[in-house]
Design a protein around this motif. Sequence first.
Motif, PDB file in Angstrom:
ATOM      1  N   ASN A 131      -8.899   4.392 -10.064  1.00 49.01           N
ATOM      2  CA  ASN A 131      -7.702   4.072  -9.577  1.00 49.01           C
ATOM      3  C   ASN A 131      -7.179   5.435  -8.670  1.00 49.01           C
ATOM      4  O   ASN A 131      -6.546   5.518  -7.907  1.00 49.01           O
ATOM      5  N   ILE A 182      -6.025   5.277  -4.785  1.00 50.65           N
ATOM      6  CA  ILE A 182      -4.842   5.620  -4.156  1.00 50.65           C
ATOM      7  C   ILE A 182      -4.902   6.832  -3.241  1.00 50.65           C
ATOM      8  O   ILE A 182      -4.362   6.746  -2.339  1.00 50.65           O
ATOM      9  N   LEU A 226      -6.434   5.133   0.236  1.00 53.77           N
ATOM     10  CA  LEU A 226      -5.557   4.298   0.838  1.00 53.77           C
ATOM     11  C   LEU A 226      -4.411   5.189   1.608  1.00 53.77           C
ATOM     12  O   LEU A 226      -4.023   4.955   2.550  1.00 53.77           O
ATOM     13  N   TRP A 246       6.301   3.037  -3.178  1.00 54.99           N
ATOM     14  CA  TRP A 246       5.147   2.541  -2.448  1.00 54.99           C
ATOM     15  C   TRP A 246       3.981   2.524  -3.415  1.00 54.99           C
ATOM     16  O   TRP A 246       3.275   1.774  -3.415  1.00 54.99           O
ATOM     17  N   CYS A 247       3.727   3.577  -4.196  1.00 54.60           N
ATOM     18  CA  CYS A 247       2.626   3.896  -5.141  1.00 54.60           C
ATOM     19  C   CYS A 247       2.391   2.791  -5.987  1.00 54.60           C
ATOM     20  O   CYS A 247       1.464   2.004  -6.247  1.00 54.60           O
ATOM     21  N   LYS A 291       3.784  -0.292  -5.884  1.00 58.03           N
ATOM     22  CA  LYS A 291       3.741  -1.527  -5.314  1.00 58.03           C
ATOM     23  C   LYS A 291       1.967  -1.580  -5.027  1.00 58.03           C
ATOM     24  O   LYS A 291       1.677  -2.986  -5.217  1.00 58.03           O
ATOM     25  N   GLU A 292       1.523  -0.765  -4.715  1.00 62.24           N
ATOM     26  CA  GLU A 292       0.081  -0.603  -4.538  1.00 62.24           C
ATOM     27  C   GLU A 292      -0.673  -0.936  -6.028  1.00 62.24           C
ATOM     28  O   GLU A 292      -1.928  -1.663  -5.761  1.00 62.24           O
ATOM     29  N   THR A 293      -0.296  -0.190  -6.970  1.00 58.83           N
ATOM     30  CA  THR A 293      -1.001   0.122  -8.168  1.00 58.83           C
ATOM     31  C   THR A 293      -0.158  -0.002  -9.350  1.00 58.83           C
ATOM     32  O   THR A 293       0.926   0.724  -9.247  1.00 58.83           O
TER      33      THR A 293
END
Length: 601
Positions: A258, A262, A265, A293-294, A296-298
């Motif tokens: 993980n 991040i 990305l 944002w973070c 939302k991505e994971t």
Amino acid sequence: MAPDSKPPSVHTIDPYRLFDSRPVFSHVATSTGPTRIVATAGQVGADEHGKVPADIDEQIALAMRNLGRCLEAAGATPTDVFKLVYYIVDYDPNNRRHTKHVKAFLNGHRPATTLVPVPALAVPEYKFEIEAYAAVRQEPLRSVEVVVVGAGLSGLKTAYDLQQAGVSCVVVEARDRVGGKTWSVDPTGQGKFVDVGAAWINDTNQSKICDLAKFLNLELVVQKTEGNMVQEDLGGGIDVFEYGGTPKGLAEKDGVENLVFIRELFEKLCQELDIQDPVGTGGQFDKMTLEEWCKKETKSETAFATVTLWTRAMLGLEPREMSALYFLNYCKSGGGLLQMRSDFKHGGQHLRFIRGTQSMSIELAKLLTPGTVVLNSPVRRISQSPEGIYVSAGRGDFKCQRVVVSVPTPLYKEITFEPPLPEAKVEIGKNNVLGYTLKVLVMYSEPWWRKAGLVGAVMSFVGPITTCRDTSNDEKGEYSLTCFTNGDFGRKMSLLPQKERYNAILEHIKRMFGKYVAVQDPIAITEHEWSKDQWAQGCPCPASPPGIMTKYDRELRTAHGKVHFVGTETAYEWKGYMDGAVRSGERGAKEVIAALGKAKL
């Protein structure tokens, strides 16, 4: 032109046949020469949140610090004070607890004073109040072509380039020193300098600052990167991994994966931005905070802790406090997240200065025409008129054709502009936020961490230390760990007395390193709280919350009439770094030279 080179603004008198009032006060004090009078309100022992210490000595000490801040804000020093009045509740002439604090504050100066015992003050908790009257020496009105506000790297580079082009200018600085957020101190008094502000450069893609260092013949030392660094994971687990690599194992299931996800990305999105047009190439990211944002991505806690460590270490802020676009653009300005965070060749933290980074400002100031730099003189008003521009500062006024303002955008509020700043400038200054970054520099007699193959670097998800680096200068016999406590970690630490802060840092060092090597006691510790600095109000660089870049980014660098704006946050490349400061100073000088019609053919 330092004020100390001029006669004192206050003369004290001990009249014949009056009792000896030394060492605290004089019976008479008078101003000398042309002066500006400064009066303060009564200052009490309450902090910015209104908290009042129960201990009377702590109250008095805090009241004296508050008085010092008031004088500093007006460009005055304790030696400019001609009258002190203090009010004391429950005064005991046999236990004059205020005397040692007043003597320390005045440091040998003896203004006229009056002590007034009172039954109570405005709030029951207040036991001591003090007010001051000061006379600040004023220099005659000076006329130059350009006034530069601020003697940090950007302001000094602007001034140097202007004078090289034949433009007359002065640099007016609020502090008693040059350098801005480059400040190098010598805690042991042995010529072993450490940086409480900006500290690192590189010699490849930071070409402007590197060229300046070479031009000034300043010695550099390479940041140590050999060995293992210590990682403190969520939950407090401690492990090591090779410096510059990736942690081997983390508490969260798939934590390493993980973290890498991040990081990769973010780097990908960062590289897609155009630093000349961040809104046009990434405007969608200005609609959310970096935290949004973070998440939302994971959903990974490790990924979010990693992003939080980035923003704390790099800006002294939490991911919730900035636009995702702002942080993407900030990193892209330094070539990307990975390059900006790196200590290796081409990275943001590759080289340090033997004499500290302030040596650049000190040496650059020496190259200016004598009398160019005016210290202890905060600029409070800039008035544009058809007859010219009038700049009102703490120790005198100036008339000029152009002004270059080199202060962080949140400090625009400290200056009255006539005509007022346009909406865009006001909103940028009002909404941009400065972080909490505290560097605690811990000095040792030897680099004991190297005995265990450790590089001296730390990254912690737990705190209070966020990151740590070996900032030793082996040739000088100076060995130190620079410990950063930032963002929410730092704000929590700032509520503690200094001794407790130091103890918390030392305990964390023992917790992190003690598993691998015997931790030695320090020989010196020093710090500087930039958020409490009158002329910084935070560190290192202002960040924008969502929406501000979309509305106002193009106005960040625009002039207001004949007033120009520079500073590292206005740079396209290496924003927030010393290289960005120098680049912005060059831009400001070019703008002014062109406007004055003095561009070299």
